[in-house]
Design an enzyme around this catalytic site. Structure first.
Site, PDB file in Angstrom:
ATOM      1  N   MET A  53      21.715 -13.985  12.638  1.00 33.50           N
ATOM      2  CA  MET A  53      22.496 -14.716  13.641  1.00 33.50           C
ATOM      3  C   MET A  53      21.608 -15.079  14.834  1.00 33.50           C
ATOM      4  SD  MET A  53      26.334 -13.280  13.444  1.00 33.50           S
ATOM      5  CE  MET A  53      26.096 -11.769  14.357  1.00 33.50           C
ATOM      6  N   LEU A  81      16.331 -13.380  17.688  1.00 41.97           N
ATOM      7  CA  LEU A  81      15.465 -12.599  16.792  1.00 41.97           C
ATOM      8  C   LEU A  81      14.615 -11.585  17.553  1.00 41.97           C
ATOM      9  CD1 LEU A  81      14.330 -15.457  14.373  1.00 41.97           C
ATOM     10  CD2 LEU A  81      16.256 -13.874  14.128  1.00 41.97           C
ATOM     11  N   VAL A 100      11.981  -7.737  16.715  1.00 40.29           N
ATOM     12  CA  VAL A 100      11.042  -7.184  15.724  1.00 40.29           C
ATOM     13  C   VAL A 100      11.745  -6.596  14.494  1.00 40.29           C
ATOM     14  CG1 VAL A 100       9.051  -6.834  17.236  1.00 40.29           C
ATOM     15  CG2 VAL A 100      10.800  -5.069  17.107  1.00 40.29           C
ATOM     16  N   GLY A 101      13.018  -6.214  14.649  1.00 42.06           N
ATOM     17  CA  GLY A 101      13.788  -5.733  13.487  1.00 42.06           C
ATOM     18  C   GLY A 101      13.941  -6.848  12.453  1.00 42.06           C
ATOM     19  N   HIS A 102      14.315  -8.041  12.929  1.00 44.55           N
ATOM     20  CA  HIS A 102      14.429  -9.187  12.012  1.00 44.55           C
ATOM     21  C   HIS A 102      13.075  -9.479  11.349  1.00 44.55           C
ATOM     22  CE1 HIS A 102      17.834 -10.324  14.876  1.00 44.55           C
ATOM     23  NE2 HIS A 102      18.441 -10.311  13.706  1.00 44.55           N
ATOM     24  N   GLN A 138      18.837  -1.921   6.891  1.00 44.06           N
ATOM     25  CA  GLN A 138      19.550  -0.648   6.770  1.00 44.06           C
ATOM     26  C   GLN A 138      20.318  -0.319   8.064  1.00 44.06           C
ATOM     27  OE1 GLN A 138      16.871   2.424   5.572  1.00 44.06           O
ATOM     28  NE2 GLN A 138      18.475   3.631   4.659  1.00 44.06           N
ATOM     29  N   LYS A 139      19.913  -0.961   9.158  1.00 46.38           N
ATOM     30  CA  LYS A 139      20.599  -0.793  10.442  1.00 46.38           C
ATOM     31  C   LYS A 139      22.107  -1.033  10.287  1.00 46.38           C
ATOM     32  CE  LYS A 139      21.273  -1.787  15.019  1.00 46.38           C
ATOM     33  NZ  LYS A 139      22.454  -2.575  14.940  1.00 46.38           N
ATOM     34  N   SER A 174      18.146  -4.333  18.316  1.00 45.84           N
ATOM     35  CA  SER A 174      19.379  -5.092  18.074  1.00 45.84           C
ATOM     36  C   SER A 174      19.404  -6.283  19.014  1.00 45.84           C
ATOM     37  CB  SER A 174      20.596  -4.193  18.360  1.00 45.84           C
ATOM     38  OG  SER A 174      21.758  -4.980  18.508  1.00 45.84           O
ATOM     39  N   ARG A 196      21.849  -7.275  20.489  1.00 48.29           N
ATOM     40  CA  ARG A 196      22.736  -6.940  21.614  1.00 48.29           C
ATOM     41  C   ARG A 196      22.015  -6.155  22.707  1.00 48.29           C
ATOM     42  NH1 ARG A 196      26.502  -6.828  17.236  1.00 48.29           N
ATOM     43  NH2 ARG A 196      28.283  -8.147  17.710  1.00 48.29           N
TER      44      ARG A 196
END
Ligand code: AMP
Length: 285
Positions: free
Chosen positions: A33, A36, A38-40, A151-152, A188, A190
């Site tokens: 969504m 972006l 570092v998780g993405h 996995q988050k 995240s 958020r």
């Protein structure tokens, strides 16, 4: 020079996809969504490693937001996102608008049975229906060989696997471990909405997961462990715990006691200020 191809419609992608397939290349897909982080990028890296061609979608899906304020305040950073994808070697971005994804108002809903009755399913009525709908649309449009999920969002993975099995989507689902900030907070989109003091407070999610995990592994009683976490949250201003549960990581059956011989994960959801955060930690893999 930007090498990233930006596609706005299914038709534009269909044309490019035929070229890719005729060259014998495999297609990896990362649905997002936007906003972006570092998780993405961990999902992007996994796709670049495993597939010849990587396409990332950016679409803030209205049908998965059960709270209109959450939808309105969801961070939007499209130009920055596209630059980041380009820098990281992504081949294409699919950035449809709402009219393209939902040309007519949608009557269809999806139900995921028991998964709807616990944790995210229970707290966010209609959320997984919206996720299932948009992921189905994206799978039908992109038609990737492999799709990458974090996995988050552990319960979302169970939902997607159900969707793929029940609707016979011809796609492999690859799960990427949660990327965390240096102090342990799960990355995240958020997080940018947290004030500096809330950002510090938000660490309570990861801290309570880690503490509960080591207590369980040391043989402490699950209800006592959970009670201690609940009182920790009560003592911290600006936080509100929604749930803290021990579950089977695939069925999401809630455990009432800890068994070291059964797969289990701890899952948490809490509001920090007015930002809703979730996280989870495997206890027994
Ligand atoms: P979102 O843009 O929040 O819908 O997330 C898009 C994908 O990125 C989902 O599969 C998420 O599970 C994944 N994701 C989000 N945060 C993380 C993280 N910290 N580590 C790994 N994957 C993540």
């Amino acid at each position: 020079m930007q090498k990233l191809k930006v596609l706005k419609t299914p038709k534009e992608w269909a044309k490019l996809r035929l070229e890719i397939l005729s060259g014998g290349q495999s297609i990896g897909f990362v649905p997002t969504m936007g906003a972006l982080h570092v998780g993405h990028l961990e999902l992007v890296k996994a796709s670049l490693d495993q597939c010849d061609f990587t396409i990332v979608s950016i679409f803030i899906n209205p049908t998965q937001f059960n709270n209109p304020k959450d939808f309105e305040t969801y961070p939007k950073t499209l130009e920055k996102d596209l630059a980041l994808l380009d820098e990281n070697g992504v081949h294409a971005a699919f950035v449809p608008n709402t009219e393209t994804m939902y040309p007519t108002s949608t009557e269809m809903t999806l139900s995921f049975g028991k998964l709807e009755k616990v944790l995210e399913g229970k707290q966010r009525p209609g959320h997984f229906s919206g996720v299932g709908l948009v992921v189905s649309k994206l799978f039908n449009i992109i038609k990737p060989q492999v799709a990458f999920f974090g996995q988050k969002d552990l319960q979302q993975i169970a939902v997607i696997k159900r969707l793929v099995a029940d609707l016979s989507f011809q796609v492999d689902i690859s799960v990427v471990p949660t990327k965390r900030e240096a102090d342990g907070l799960a990355c995240s989109s958020r997080n940018v909405r947290l004030s500096p003091s809330e950002r510090k407070i938000a660490l309570v999610l990861f801290k309570s997961l880690s503490k509960a995990k080591s207590e369980l592994l040391a043989g402490e009683n699950w209800f006592a462990v959970r009670q201690a976490v609940e009182s920790d949250f009560q003592n911290i201003l600006s936080t509100e715990l929604e749930y803290f549960e021990l579950v089977h990581p695939e069925s999401f059956a809630l455990y009432s006691s800890f068994d070291p011989n059964q797969k289990s994960s701890l899952c948490v959801a809490a509001n920090v200020g007015d930002v809703r955060l979730i996280d989870n930690l495997p206890v027994i893999d």
